[in-house]
Each structure stands twice: as C-alpha cells, then as structure tokens.
Design a protein around this motif. Sequence first.
Motif, mmCIF file in Angstrom:
data_model
loop_
_atom_site.group_PDB
_atom_site.id
_atom_site.type_symbol
_atom_site.label_atom_id
_atom_site.label_comp_id
_atom_site.label_asym_id
_atom_site.label_seq_id
_atom_site.Cartn_x
_atom_site.Cartn_y
_atom_site.Cartn_z
ATOM 1 N N ALA A 132 0.843 -1.201 0.000
ATOM 2 C CA ALA A 132 0.000 0.000 0.000
ATOM 3 C C ALA A 132 0.877 1.250 0.000
ATOM 4 O O ALA A 132 1.928 1.275 0.642
ATOM 5 C CB ALA A 132 -0.905 -0.017 1.221
ATOM 6 N N SER A 133 0.437 2.287 -0.729
ATOM 7 C CA SER A 133 1.218 3.519 -0.830
ATOM 8 C C SER A 133 0.962 4.415 0.373
ATOM 9 O O SER A 133 -0.184 4.678 0.744
ATOM 10 C CB SER A 133 0.839 4.286 -2.101
ATOM 11 O OG SER A 133 1.167 3.530 -3.240
ATOM 12 N N LEU A 134 2.060 4.888 0.951
ATOM 13 C CA LEU A 134 2.011 5.824 2.071
ATOM 14 C C LEU A 134 2.393 7.205 1.563
ATOM 15 O O LEU A 134 3.221 7.313 0.653
ATOM 16 C CB LEU A 134 3.061 5.421 3.106
ATOM 17 C CG LEU A 134 2.658 4.598 4.305
ATOM 18 C CD1 LEU A 134 3.909 4.244 5.102
ATOM 19 C CD2 LEU A 134 1.685 5.393 5.190
ATOM 20 N N GLU A 135 1.861 8.234 2.190
ATOM 21 C CA GLU A 135 2.131 9.603 1.740
ATOM 22 C C GLU A 135 3.621 9.928 1.745
ATOM 23 O O GLU A 135 4.086 10.792 1.001
ATOM 24 C CB GLU A 135 1.387 10.617 2.626
ATOM 25 C CG GLU A 135 -0.124 10.625 2.427
ATOM 26 C CD GLU A 135 -0.848 9.545 3.234
ATOM 27 O OE1 GLU A 135 -0.171 8.674 3.827
ATOM 28 O OE2 GLU A 135 -2.100 9.573 3.258
ATOM 29 N N THR A 136 4.380 9.233 2.583
ATOM 30 C CA THR A 136 5.824 9.510 2.687
ATOM 31 C C THR A 136 6.651 8.706 1.680
ATOM 32 O O THR A 136 7.875 8.846 1.639
ATOM 33 C CB THR A 136 6.307 9.171 4.115
ATOM 34 O OG1 THR A 136 5.780 7.875 4.447
ATOM 35 C CG2 THR A 136 5.816 10.189 5.124
ATOM 36 N N ASP A 137 6.006 7.852 0.865
ATOM 37 C CA ASP A 137 6.748 7.047 -0.111
ATOM 38 C C ASP A 137 7.421 7.937 -1.154
ATOM 39 O O ASP A 137 6.970 9.056 -1.423
ATOM 40 C CB ASP A 137 5.803 6.081 -0.848
ATOM 41 C CG ASP A 137 5.400 4.898 0.013
ATOM 42 O OD1 ASP A 137 5.929 4.778 1.138
ATOM 43 O OD2 ASP A 137 4.544 4.118 -0.442
#
Length: 316
Positions: A132-137
């Motif tokens: 899952a993509s995190l905003e900090t990726d």
Amino acid sequence: MVTGSAGFIGSHLAHALVQAGTTVIGVDRQDPSTDPTAAANLAALRGRSGYHHVTADLLHCAIDPLLIDADAVFHLAGIPGVRPSWGPQFGDYLASNVLATHRVLDASTRIGVPRLVVASSSSVYGPTDGGASLETDRLKPASPYAVTKLAEEQLCLAYAERPIGPSVVALRYFTVYGPRQRADMFTHRALHAALTGQPLRLYGDGHQRRDFTYIDDVVAATIAAAVVPTAHGAINVGGGSNASLLDVINIATSLTGRDIQLHQDHARNGDVLLTRADPSRARKVLGWQPRVDLHSGLRVHMQALAAQVPDYSRAA
Ligand code: NAD
Ligand code: UGA
C-alpha cells in the motif's frame, strides 16, 4: 469556492455543500447552458439559492472577486486522465493543472483564504512494489498527466509553507467512480458495455488493480479536509475496494445479467499495474474511512446510467 464544479467530482462536492447549507461559488470553464455534460452534472443545482455558477477559465479570469469572504477553496478544476496526456493535449494539462493552479494560489494568498483543498492523484506514486502507498513514499509519476498532478500538488504545498499563504490539504484521490463518472473511465465503460451490449476495449490483460473509491466517500473526505482545523499536507483518499478490472467486469455482468463483449488491446503507456492506498493518515487526520463497497457502489452507478437512456432501463 469549488473550481471544476461542472465536472464529475466537483459537481457532487458542490451539491453536498449546498445540501449542508453552505453557499458555494462554482467556477468552471464549461458552460452548462451549452455543454451537455456540464448541464447534466449541474442539473441538481440549477435554481438552488445556495449555488452560484461562474463560467470562466481560471487561466484568464479575475479570481480575486470570487474569493471575497470565502472560507475555503476546493480546487478540483484540471485536465484528468492518464492516457491522453502523452498526446498533443499535454499543453492543456500543463496550463490547467499547473498554471491555473498558480493563479488560484496567488489569488487565495492575496485575499487571505484560510484553507485550500486541492485534488491530487494516486498517479503521483507511479509503479509500486505491491504494497500500500504511504504519503511519505518516494514518488515516481509514470505519465505526463501524473507529472502535472505532482507539480500541482507540490506547488500548493510550497505556498502553504509561506507564513502568508492558505493552509493546504492535497488529497490524493484513488480512481473515483459513481454516478456521472467521466465517460473515458473504466467503470463507466464497463457498465455501459453491460447495459448496451456494445463491446468494451480492455487495455492489457485486465489483471491491473485499482483502489476504486466511491464518489460519496471522496466528497466526505474532501469536506473534512476543509473543516478539520489541523489538517495539512498530502493525504490518500482511497482504500477499501481494491479490485482488478476483471472483478469490475464480473460485477457489471452480474448486476445487469448481461455478458460483456471484450476487445483485447495492448496495455497503455503510463498505466500502472496496481494502485493501493494506505488510508491510515486519512483516518487519523480527517477521521475518514471509506464506507461504500465496490458492489454496492457499482449498483448505484449502474442504476444512474440506466436511468439516462430508455434502452438501459429495460436492460437493468
Ligand atoms: P472532470 O473533467 O469531470 O472535472 C474537471 C473540471 O475542471 C471540468 O469540468 C473542466 O471543465 C474544469 N476545468 C479544467 N480546466 C479548467 C480551467 N482552466 N478553468 C476552469 N475550469 C477548468 O474531472 P474529475 O474526474 O471530476 O476530476 C476532478 C479533479 O480530480 C481533477 O483535478 C483530477 O485530476 C482529480 N482526480 C480525479 C480522479 C478520478 O478518479 N476522477 C482521481 C484522482 C484525481
Ligand atoms: C483515474 C482517473 O482517470 C485519473 O484522472 C486519476 O488521476 C486516477 O484515476 C487516479 O487514481 O489518480 P485510471 O486509474 O487510469 O485513472 O482510471 P481509468 O481511466 O478508469 O482506467 C483504469 C484502468 O482501466 C486502466 O488500466 C486503463 O487502461 C483501463 N481501461 C480504461 C481499459 O481497459 N479500457 C478503457 O476503455 C478504459
């Protein structure tokens, strides 16, 4: 102010705000008196005292007078869509997604609007490793469209760093569906194919997956982003309905009782195989989580489409 109010998401947002008793100035360059899509999108708002439509292009119009007394700007105007952005229309993407946003930011700063909520996109993440993509990726946009959305989002966040600018929430929407969805998008096309018997063109093998997010959930997150006092930065708006295109085809088939005739085509440049949101920041900051599952959402979407055309109603 809601920009892009004659579009798919903007018209739903404007309607929900008016229903809640908020006065809305909607700005869009599509004129509902001449453009059938804009007219259909704004039909429920026609004649409502809380809604004032301004047909104007944000690249050229005077924005300051529209912002007097605005508590928030919802900036949804822009050119969406991944695939056409490789073509000659790129200049339009750049102009509406970046240059028009710059004008909205300058005007909001001059007038002292306290909060700006901007429609960013899951496409800023680019290809992912399956998690899952995190905003900090790390962000790796894979299409010209995605590059303009990242530029738009980062421009807004740069303005928010200044002591005089509005506070900014950039919502990374994940593939939004529901009534009045844009006709170029997959769920609209799959339901249309099931209702009419016309073929559906499938780009790739159909195993690509999206976090399909229902329009009412997107509207709820967007309104929360304007009213939650401490919200700022990028926030994922997605999660809850991760599915493949083949899953959507199966649901459309079962909802309509009709098979879909598939035309296989090659995968398109810039189309990622998977989007998947980590929604934990939205939960923590906005108190938001998606509520509508894919099957229920597609049923409402299908019924809305079917009601538009008499032939559909018989099929549905
Ligand atoms: P849409 O095309 O239905 O709505 C966008 C509206 O913006 C249109 O009515 C268009 O006329 C208007 N517009 C464009 N340029 C303008 C300009 N220069 N001045 C005034 N109006 C202008 O698209 P949508 O699907 O409702 O998407 C809304 C926003 O959300 C876009 O910024 C898009 O990039 C973003 N987004 C959408 C999705 C999705 O799944 N639909 C997902 C992620 C992000
Ligand atoms: C959607 C929106 O169109 C973008 O504006 C938005 O920024 C993006 O979501 C996002 O989440 O940020 P996309 O995921 O490409 O982009 O959504 P669709 O246009 O519905 O396409 C989904 C998948 O269906 C893609 O793999 C596409 O190639 C495929 N598709 C689409 C087909 O196979 N056939 C079609 O006729 C249309």
